[in-house]
Design an enzyme around this catalytic site. Structure first.
Site, mmCIF file in Angstrom:
data_model
loop_
_atom_site.group_PDB
_atom_site.id
_atom_site.type_symbol
_atom_site.label_atom_id
_atom_site.label_comp_id
_atom_site.label_asym_id
_atom_site.label_seq_id
_atom_site.Cartn_x
_atom_site.Cartn_y
_atom_site.Cartn_z
ATOM 1 C CE1 TYR A 1 39.470 -9.052 11.661
ATOM 2 C CE2 TYR A 1 40.296 -10.941 10.426
ATOM 3 C CZ TYR A 1 40.480 -9.956 11.380
ATOM 4 O OH TYR A 1 41.680 -9.877 12.041
ATOM 5 C CB SER B 1 44.487 -10.560 9.194
ATOM 6 O OG SER B 1 44.202 -11.923 9.034
ATOM 7 C CE LYS C 1 41.973 -6.287 11.447
ATOM 8 N NZ LYS C 1 42.585 -5.424 12.472
ATOM 9 N NE ARG D 1 43.850 -21.722 8.355
ATOM 10 C CZ ARG D 1 43.303 -22.499 7.425
ATOM 11 N NH1 ARG D 1 44.063 -23.343 6.722
ATOM 12 N NH2 ARG D 1 42.008 -22.431 7.168
ATOM 13 C CB ALA E 1 41.338 -0.818 19.154
ATOM 14 C CE1 TYR F 1 40.522 -3.231 29.785
ATOM 15 C CE2 TYR F 1 39.477 -1.127 30.248
ATOM 16 C CZ TYR F 1 40.584 -1.945 30.282
ATOM 17 O OH TYR F 1 41.768 -1.474 30.780
ATOM 18 N N GLY G 1 34.022 -21.096 3.990
ATOM 19 C CA GLY G 1 35.007 -20.011 3.883
ATOM 20 C C GLY G 1 36.434 -20.428 4.199
ATOM 21 C CG ASN H 1 36.898 -9.872 22.543
ATOM 22 O OD1 ASN H 1 36.072 -10.581 23.131
ATOM 23 N ND2 ASN H 1 37.821 -10.366 21.725
ATOM 24 C CG ASP I 1 34.833 3.245 20.773
ATOM 25 O OD1 ASP I 1 35.393 3.372 19.660
ATOM 26 O OD2 ASP I 1 33.960 2.400 21.008
HETATM 27 P P1 NAD Z 1 41.303 -9.057 21.049
HETATM 28 O O1 NAD Z 1 39.852 -8.975 20.779
HETATM 29 O O2 NAD Z 1 41.787 -9.924 22.137
HETATM 30 O O3 NAD Z 1 41.887 -7.579 21.291
HETATM 31 C C1 NAD Z 1 41.314 -6.431 20.729
HETATM 32 C C2 NAD Z 1 41.224 -5.377 21.809
HETATM 33 O O4 NAD Z 1 40.647 -4.190 21.245
HETATM 34 C C3 NAD Z 1 40.323 -5.810 22.967
HETATM 35 O O5 NAD Z 1 40.948 -5.522 24.205
HETATM 36 C C4 NAD Z 1 39.063 -4.971 22.781
HETATM 37 O O6 NAD Z 1 38.419 -4.682 24.007
HETATM 38 C C5 NAD Z 1 39.636 -3.721 22.123
HETATM 39 N N1 NAD Z 1 38.669 -2.974 21.314
HETATM 40 C C6 NAD Z 1 37.770 -3.467 20.433
HETATM 41 N N2 NAD Z 1 37.067 -2.468 19.882
HETATM 42 C C7 NAD Z 1 37.539 -1.315 20.418
HETATM 43 C C8 NAD Z 1 37.212 0.051 20.245
HETATM 44 N N3 NAD Z 1 36.244 0.432 19.411
HETATM 45 N N4 NAD Z 1 37.910 0.979 20.960
HETATM 46 C C9 NAD Z 1 38.873 0.602 21.830
HETATM 47 N N5 NAD Z 1 39.219 -0.684 22.029
HETATM 48 C C10 NAD Z 1 38.556 -1.635 21.334
HETATM 49 O O7 NAD Z 1 42.010 -9.448 19.661
HETATM 50 P P2 NAD Z 1 43.513 -9.866 19.363
HETATM 51 O O8 NAD Z 1 43.507 -11.307 18.996
HETATM 52 O O9 NAD Z 1 44.407 -9.385 20.411
HETATM 53 O O10 NAD Z 1 43.728 -9.056 18.017
HETATM 54 C C11 NAD Z 1 44.284 -7.757 18.003
HETATM 55 C C12 NAD Z 1 44.259 -7.222 16.588
HETATM 56 O O11 NAD Z 1 44.941 -8.131 15.734
HETATM 57 C C13 NAD Z 1 42.849 -7.073 16.015
HETATM 58 O O12 NAD Z 1 42.806 -5.879 15.234
HETATM 59 C C14 NAD Z 1 42.704 -8.286 15.112
HETATM 60 O O13 NAD Z 1 41.820 -8.056 14.046
HETATM 61 C C15 NAD Z 1 44.127 -8.488 14.625
HETATM 62 N N6 NAD Z 1 44.419 -9.888 14.235
HETATM 63 C C16 NAD Z 1 44.170 -10.900 15.112
HETATM 64 C C17 NAD Z 1 44.393 -12.221 14.723
HETATM 65 C C18 NAD Z 1 44.085 -13.364 15.646
HETATM 66 O O14 NAD Z 1 43.945 -14.501 15.158
HETATM 67 N N7 NAD Z 1 43.998 -13.166 16.972
HETATM 68 C C19 NAD Z 1 44.910 -12.510 13.445
HETATM 69 C C20 NAD Z 1 45.169 -11.439 12.575
HETATM 70 C C21 NAD Z 1 44.921 -10.127 12.987
HETATM 71 N N1 UFG Z 2 39.434 -25.813 13.005
HETATM 72 C C1 UFG Z 2 38.810 -26.998 13.370
HETATM 73 N N2 UFG Z 2 37.976 -26.993 14.446
HETATM 74 C C2 UFG Z 2 37.745 -25.870 15.188
HETATM 75 C C3 UFG Z 2 38.378 -24.666 14.814
HETATM 76 C C4 UFG Z 2 39.206 -24.673 13.707
HETATM 77 O O1 UFG Z 2 38.999 -28.020 12.725
HETATM 78 O O2 UFG Z 2 36.963 -25.932 16.165
HETATM 79 C C5 UFG Z 2 40.367 -25.804 11.850
HETATM 80 C C6 UFG Z 2 39.960 -24.874 10.741
HETATM 81 O O3 UFG Z 2 39.088 -25.502 9.839
HETATM 82 C C7 UFG Z 2 41.327 -24.519 10.134
HETATM 83 C C8 UFG Z 2 42.269 -24.536 11.334
HETATM 84 O O4 UFG Z 2 41.611 -25.322 12.326
HETATM 85 O O5 UFG Z 2 41.741 -25.528 9.248
HETATM 86 C C9 UFG Z 2 42.552 -23.156 11.902
HETATM 87 O O6 UFG Z 2 41.334 -22.490 12.165
HETATM 88 P P1 UFG Z 2 41.258 -21.172 13.071
HETATM 89 O O7 UFG Z 2 39.807 -20.817 13.201
HETATM 90 O O8 UFG Z 2 42.028 -21.367 14.324
HETATM 91 O O9 UFG Z 2 42.057 -20.095 12.223
HETATM 92 P P2 UFG Z 2 41.794 -19.497 10.765
HETATM 93 O O10 UFG Z 2 42.986 -19.824 9.944
HETATM 94 O O11 UFG Z 2 40.488 -19.902 10.238
HETATM 95 O O12 UFG Z 2 41.725 -17.918 11.045
HETATM 96 C C10 UFG Z 2 42.566 -17.244 11.985
HETATM 97 C C11 UFG Z 2 41.792 -16.040 12.557
HETATM 98 C C12 UFG Z 2 41.590 -15.009 11.486
HETATM 99 C C13 UFG Z 2 42.907 -14.626 10.885
HETATM 100 C C14 UFG Z 2 43.634 -15.839 10.351
HETATM 101 C C15 UFG Z 2 45.011 -15.417 9.903
HETATM 102 O O13 UFG Z 2 40.536 -16.463 13.061
HETATM 103 O O14 UFG Z 2 41.032 -13.850 12.076
HETATM 104 O O15 UFG Z 2 43.759 -16.820 11.384
HETATM 105 O O16 UFG Z 2 45.651 -16.458 9.271
HETATM 106 F F1 UFG Z 2 42.733 -13.746 9.881
#
Ligand code: NAD
Ligand code: UFG
Length: 339
Positions: free
Chosen positions: A148, A124, A152, A230, A81, A33, A293, A35, A58
């Protein structure tokens, strides 16, 4: 099958739980928990029949993993996680390597101790880095530009090396594009802690009146309207890709990489427009400088997932905007809203 889900209370994990339970898998969650909130699992249970057990712990804790695996005896693990904020990863690199890499090492070691041979990993699209061509296919070179992204990629490499040590191992490495949207029930969705880093939750908070205006990070990219492009994917489609991956892992061995996206891309202005239509709210925008970035455009070639796993996204942009709005307007404080 018996599916252990690390990070199952998170945004993508929770939607995946509902899809797994809907397909009669037995599911067990391990989450600390960090996040997310325990309320998430209450909602999953309200939406699903079937067997869901959970442990608070954990993923870096080997003895906790031993207890969970000894008691639950998983056939397959889905490993969500992890930590996911790109900006935080640059200021706290060791914390990110610790959770994302050491957590994966601990998990694989525990799997070895308990003879578990199948894992689905949350990777990702960010592992690709600056595109050499688009859409990215899985053969595109990897060159992540953030800590990050590097955690991955390292985790992918560790899992791949692990898979080579067992003839019967299968590792499915899912490279997600941009997950957005919420469950159709409006009972589950994304609940960012503090100021949202990502576009869709930010827009949703502007629409609901929590924030004044969307800051558009750059309108001078080499894209049709100058804003970033995107490949947004509905979280329920992404959840279903995990169910497909679980099935696929039964009939395959080795480490297999899949893009999980729609193959379409939308600009920031497209997303705002779709959200205005879905919500009926004005959503003011201010143009700001580019975010450090960021790349101009990203798009998946998701053909491999379609051909080999039989998975394809079915939700469109309107579904993404409408479900986000439903979730946000009915739960203005996310899981802290009255249930
Ligand atoms: P999230 O933060 O909502 O979910 C992650 C969960 O893992 C949370 O419930 C958190 O409490 C738990 N967690 C974190 N550290 C932990 C630990 N040490 N032990 C046990 N539990 C732990 O994120 P999400 O958006 O659901 O993403 C899930 C996975 O997908 C992540 O690995 C993230 O990097 C990957 N991912 C997410 C995105 C995105 O944009 N959301 C994109 C690409 C990859
Ligand atoms: N953007 C804005 N304003 C905001 C937030 C985002 O203009 O307040 C723009 C960004 O510049 C980008 C687009 O919206 O052009 C998408 O941005 P996000 O932050 O929603 O997503 P990213 O593509 O930057 O990254 C997300 C996750 C990463 C993941 C990636 C996978 O944050 O963890 O998608 O494609 F790896």
């Amino acid at each position: 099958m018996r599916v252990l889900v690390t990070g199952g209370a998170g945004y993508i994990g929770s939607h995946t739980l509902v899809e797994l339970l809907g397909q009669a898998h037995e599911v067990c969650v391990l989450d600390n928990y960090d996040n997310s909130s325990p309320e998430v699992l209450n909602r999953v249970r309200q939406l699903s029949n079937g067997q869901l057990t959970d442990y608070v712990g954990d993923v870096r804790d080997g003895s906790m993993l031993d207890q969970v695996m000894a008691e639950f005896k998983p056939d397959v693990v889905i490993h969500f996680a992890g930590l996911k904020a790109v900006g935080d990863s640059m200021t706290n690199p060791l914390g990110y390597y610790d959770v994302n890499v050491r957590g994966t090492l601990q998990l694989l070691s525990a799997m070895d101790r308990h003879n578990v041979r199948r894992v689905i990993f949350s990777s990702s699209a960010t592992v690709y880095g600056e595109p050499e061509y688009l859409p990215y296919d899985e053969a595109h070179p990897t060159n992540p530009t953030s800590v990050y992204g590097r955690t991955k990629l390292v985790a992918e490499q560790i899992i791949t090396d692990w898979s080579r040590t067992h003839d019967d191992a299968c590792a499915v490495l899912l490279r997600y594009f941009n997950p957005v949207g919420a469950h159709a029930s409006a009972r589950m969705g994304e609940h960012p802690d503090g100021v949202p880093n990502n576009l869709m939750p930010y827009i949703a908070q502007v629409a609901v009146g929590k924030r004044e205006a969307l800051q558009v990070f750059g309108d001078d990219y080499d894209t049709p309207d100058g804003t970033g492009l995107r490949d947004y994917i509905h979280v329920v489609d992404l959840a279903r890709a995990h169910v497909a991956a679980v099935d696929y892992s039964k009939r395959q061995t080795g480490a297999q990489v899949f893009n999980v996206g729609t193959g379409q891309s939308y600009s920031v202005h497209d997303m705002v427009k779709a959200f205005r239509t879905a919500s009926g709210q004005p959503i003011p925008c201010v143009i700001k400088p580019r975010r450090a970035g960021d790349i101009a455009a990203m798009q998946a070639n998701a053909a491999r997932a379609n051909v080999e796993m039989g998975w394809k996204a079915t939700h469109d942009l309107n579904d993404m905007a409408r479900s986000t709005w439903d979730w946000q307007s009915k739960n203005p404080d996310g899981y802290d809203s009255a249930s």
